[in-house]
Design an enzyme around this catalytic site. Structure first.
Site: not given
Ligand code: B16
Ligand code: MG
Length: 226
Positions: A9-10, A16, A44, A48, A115-117, A119, A146, A170-171
């Protein structure tokens, strides 16, 4: 045949990272720790709590807080981050992503999120993209973050697809390692990424043509190995 594309995602769907940075910087400052852009880069794609551990390490304060105190600090950061997410809207989708999702839908190719998020569902809603995703893996239900492949394998299982027939995008370097370990084909977005099957400079370059070409190449490599 390509079965699904599974996106981080991010940094891939939206950016974000600067909002994470603003929230972490204010929380870190209250702990007497200064973080710079280089530290932000290292956060990145990691979870959290792993981000908090990294910041405490940078500030020479690792081991000074109990688990309960760290939970409170992480919750404070998240509260500030969620406030900042209010600025997101459809205009925050990274270039090329919306037309690509439409194209994948039209071709009947599955669309997943890894995503690891925690949110992530709220962010997809804010971007107006929630209905485009067939499955979003839940990071809170995955034991290891990850570079462990768990979140990508959970997305494949949720979509009912075979990892080797899927592409992950992925980024973050930890994310590329996760995709490669899952047996999927990897696409990296970013100039400094290593080990991706295809590396692109930006999401604008992530077109259906490039994706189809990459699957052709991997199909040929597999049939030569057979
Ligand atoms: P949250 P991704 C990751 O998103 C971010 O890159 C990383 O900086 C953040 O710590 C992590 O999500 C957890 O986010 O605090 O919202 O649960 O790149 O995996 O989509
Ligand atoms: Mg990312």
């Amino acid at each position: 045949m390509l079965q699904a594309l599974i996106f981080d995602l991010d940094g891939v769907i939206t950016d974000t990272a600067h909002l994470h940075f603003t929230a972490w910087r204010s929380v870190a400052a209250e702990l007497g720790i200064t973080i710079d852009e280089e530290v932000n880069q290292s956060l990145k794609g990691i979870s959290r709590m792993a981000s908090l551990e990294c910041i405490l390490q940078v500030g020479g304060k690792a081991g000074l807080f109990s688990e309960a105190e760290k939970e409170v600090i992480a919750a404070r950061k998240n509260q500030r981050y969620v406030e900042l997410l209010g600025s997101l809207g459809p205009g925050s989708i990274l270039p090329g992503i919306a037309p690509l999702l439409e194209e994948l839908r039209a071709r009947g190719i599955g669309i997943g999120l890894a995503s690891a998020s925690l949110n992530a569902p709220g962010i997809l809603q804010a971007l107006g993209l929630a209905a485009m995703f067939d499955y979003c893996a839940d990071a809170s239900r995955v034991a290891h973050s990850k570079p462990d492949p768990g979140i990508f394998l959970a997305a494949c299982a949720g979509l009912g697809v075979t990892p080797s027939r899927c592409i992950g995008v992925e980024d973050a370097q930890a994310g590329i390692a996760a995709i490669n370990a899952s047996g999927m084909v990897s696409i990296g977005i970013g100039a400094t990424l290593r080990d991706a099957d295809l590396r692109l400079n930006s999401t604008e370059e992530l077109t259906w043509r490039r994706i189809a070409g990459l699957m052709d190449l991997t199909d040929r490599a597999t049939s030569v190995r057979r």
